[in-house]
Motif scaffolding. Structure first.
Motif, PDB file in Angstrom:
ATOM      1  N   ALA A  59       7.450 -91.087 -19.827  1.00  0.00           N
ATOM      2  CA  ALA A  59       8.484 -90.725 -20.811  1.00  0.00           C
ATOM      3  C   ALA A  59       8.525 -89.207 -21.018  1.00  0.00           C
ATOM      4  N   TRP A  60       7.374 -88.560 -21.019  1.00  0.00           N
ATOM      5  CA  TRP A  60       7.343 -87.100 -21.188  1.00  0.00           C
ATOM      6  C   TRP A  60       7.962 -86.385 -19.979  1.00  0.00           C
ATOM      7  N   ILE A  61       7.772 -86.959 -18.779  1.00  0.00           N
ATOM      8  CA  ILE A  61       8.399 -86.359 -17.587  1.00  0.00           C
ATOM      9  C   ILE A  61       9.927 -86.484 -17.698  1.00  0.00           C
ATOM     10  N   HIS A  62      10.391 -87.652 -18.174  1.00  0.00           N
ATOM     11  CA  HIS A  62      11.848 -87.817 -18.393  1.00  0.00           C
ATOM     12  C   HIS A  62      12.353 -86.765 -19.381  1.00  0.00           C
ATOM     13  N   GLU A  63      11.634 -86.617 -20.482  1.00  0.00           N
ATOM     14  CA  GLU A  63      12.023 -85.621 -21.499  1.00  0.00           C
ATOM     15  C   GLU A  63      12.058 -84.212 -20.889  1.00  0.00           C
ATOM     16  N   ALA A  64      11.062 -83.952 -20.017  1.00  0.00           N
ATOM     17  CA  ALA A  64      10.969 -82.616 -19.400  1.00  0.00           C
ATOM     18  C   ALA A  64      12.208 -82.314 -18.556  1.00  0.00           C
ATOM     19  N   CYS A  65      12.797 -83.343 -17.954  1.00  0.00           N
ATOM     20  CA  CYS A  65      13.993 -83.134 -17.115  1.00  0.00           C
ATOM     21  C   CYS A  65      15.102 -82.454 -17.914  1.00  0.00           C
ATOM     22  N   GLU A  66      15.172 -82.730 -19.216  1.00  0.00           N
ATOM     23  CA  GLU A  66      16.226 -82.156 -20.065  1.00  0.00           C
ATOM     24  C   GLU A  66      15.789 -80.862 -20.748  1.00  0.00           C
ATOM     25  N   ILE A  85       4.571 -92.550 -12.003  1.00  0.00           N
ATOM     26  CA  ILE A  85       4.551 -91.099 -12.256  1.00  0.00           C
ATOM     27  C   ILE A  85       5.190 -90.361 -11.078  1.00  0.00           C
ATOM     28  N   MET A  86       4.906 -90.805  -9.869  1.00  0.00           N
ATOM     29  CA  MET A  86       5.525 -90.179  -8.688  1.00  0.00           C
ATOM     30  C   MET A  86       7.051 -90.272  -8.769  1.00  0.00           C
ATOM     31  N   ASP A  87       7.558 -91.461  -9.080  1.00  0.00           N
ATOM     32  CA  ASP A  87       9.020 -91.657  -9.147  1.00  0.00           C
ATOM     33  C   ASP A  87       9.643 -90.782 -10.233  1.00  0.00           C
ATOM     34  N   GLU A  90       9.709 -87.128  -9.147  1.00  0.00           N
ATOM     35  CA  GLU A  90      10.717 -86.880  -8.107  1.00  0.00           C
ATOM     36  C   GLU A  90      12.069 -86.522  -8.717  1.00  0.00           C
ATOM     37  N   MET A  91      12.305 -86.984  -9.957  1.00  0.00           N
ATOM     38  CA  MET A  91      13.593 -86.715 -10.625  1.00  0.00           C
ATOM     39  C   MET A  91      13.626 -85.341 -11.275  1.00  0.00           C
ATOM     40  N   PHE A  92      12.436 -84.705 -11.426  1.00  0.00           N
ATOM     41  CA  PHE A  92      12.392 -83.432 -12.153  1.00  0.00           C
ATOM     42  C   PHE A  92      12.991 -82.335 -11.267  1.00  0.00           C
ATOM     43  N   PRO A  93      13.965 -81.579 -11.787  1.00  0.00           N
ATOM     44  CA  PRO A  93      14.670 -80.625 -10.923  1.00  0.00           C
ATOM     45  C   PRO A  93      13.923 -79.313 -10.633  1.00  0.00           C
ATOM     46  N   GLY A  94      12.948 -78.964 -11.463  1.00  0.00           N
ATOM     47  CA  GLY A  94      12.281 -77.658 -11.324  1.00  0.00           C
ATOM     48  C   GLY A  94      10.964 -77.756 -10.577  1.00  0.00           C
ATOM     49  N   PRO A  95      10.222 -76.623 -10.536  1.00  0.00           N
ATOM     50  CA  PRO A  95       8.915 -76.641  -9.876  1.00  0.00           C
ATOM     51  C   PRO A  95       7.899 -77.531 -10.589  1.00  0.00           C
ATOM     52  N   VAL A  96       7.109 -78.238  -9.762  1.00  0.00           N
ATOM     53  CA  VAL A  96       6.035 -79.100 -10.272  1.00  0.00           C
ATOM     54  C   VAL A  96       4.746 -78.671  -9.573  1.00  0.00           C
ATOM     55  N   VAL A  97       3.734 -78.301 -10.350  1.00  0.00           N
ATOM     56  CA  VAL A  97       2.444 -77.958  -9.740  1.00  0.00           C
ATOM     57  C   VAL A  97       1.399 -78.986 -10.152  1.00  0.00           C
ATOM     58  N   GLU A  98       0.781 -79.605  -9.142  1.00  0.00           N
ATOM     59  CA  GLU A  98      -0.308 -80.569  -9.355  1.00  0.00           C
ATOM     60  C   GLU A  98      -1.607 -79.784  -9.506  1.00  0.00           C
ATOM     61  N   VAL A  99      -2.344 -80.091 -10.567  1.00  0.00           N
ATOM     62  CA  VAL A  99      -3.598 -79.374 -10.841  1.00  0.00           C
ATOM     63  C   VAL A  99      -4.744 -80.381 -10.924  1.00  0.00           C
ATOM     64  N   HIS A 100      -5.879 -80.024 -10.331  1.00  0.00           N
ATOM     65  CA  HIS A 100      -7.119 -80.775 -10.546  1.00  0.00           C
ATOM     66  C   HIS A 100      -8.252 -79.795 -10.767  1.00  0.00           C
TER      67      HIS A 100
END
Ligand code: CA2
Length: 151
Positions: A59-66, A85-87, A90-100
């Motif tokens: 839900a937070w990723i969806h919110e982030a899209c806007e 989470i992957m799906d 994939e909808m997010f239009p901007g840069p996504v950085v995976e961190v571990h």
């Protein structure tokens, strides 16, 4: 000012309090304060959230899209399991950085597979809490805010 959402998955609320030999002594609150400080230098507004629930992260990723321009995500154990989470990413239009924090490739084989990596702009792992700061700098470059032209 560009806005960056920093998402953290299950058990990362325990950071700095349990298993310091593996994940160090820095708490998530300390990471948040370092990122906000760095964000001020880079002209980025940073918001950090943590959840132990897969659906809440989705839900937070969806919110982030806007509402956000870039995402940093340490999906913790969901990295290795979550098609949801992957799906969403994939909808997010901007840069996504995976961190571990840890080097997932130097650990058990089940941690070598990430469902986040195929939909991420880039991955930072193995540098502990510093990885979040490196990821924020990468986002600034991607958004063209660091003046390097290397985004
Ligand atoms: O290295 C990372 O950042 C991980 O995403 C951490 C996850 C792990 O499942 C991933 O494979 C790699 C685990 C986060 C658990 O966080 C804890 C923090 C303190 C004490 C115990 C667990």
């Amino acid at each position: 000012m560009a806005r960056v959402l920093v998402l953290n998955g299950p058990n990362l609320d325990r950071l700095g309090r349990r298993r310091p030999e593996l994940y160090g002594r820095t708490t998530l609150a300390e990471i948040e304060s370092r990122l906000k400080q760095l964000g001020r230098q880079l002209n980025l507004e940073v918001e950090l959230r943590q959840s132990n629930h897969e659906g809440e992260l989705v839900a937070w990723i969806h919110e982030a899209c806007e509402r956000f321009d870039a995402l940093l995500i340490n999906a913790a154990a969901y990295t290795h399991t979550s098609i949801a989470i992957m799906d969403a990413l994939e909808m997010f239009p901007g840069p996504v950085v995976e961190v571990h924090l840890s080097n997932i490739f130097a650990r058990e084989p089940f941690r070598h597979r990430s469902f986040v990596s195929p939909v991420a702009t880039g991955v930072v792992c193995g540098f502990g809490p510093l990885g979040y700061e490196l990821a924020l700098r990468a986002v600034a470059a991607r958004l063209g805010l660091d003046g390097s032209g290397d985004g």
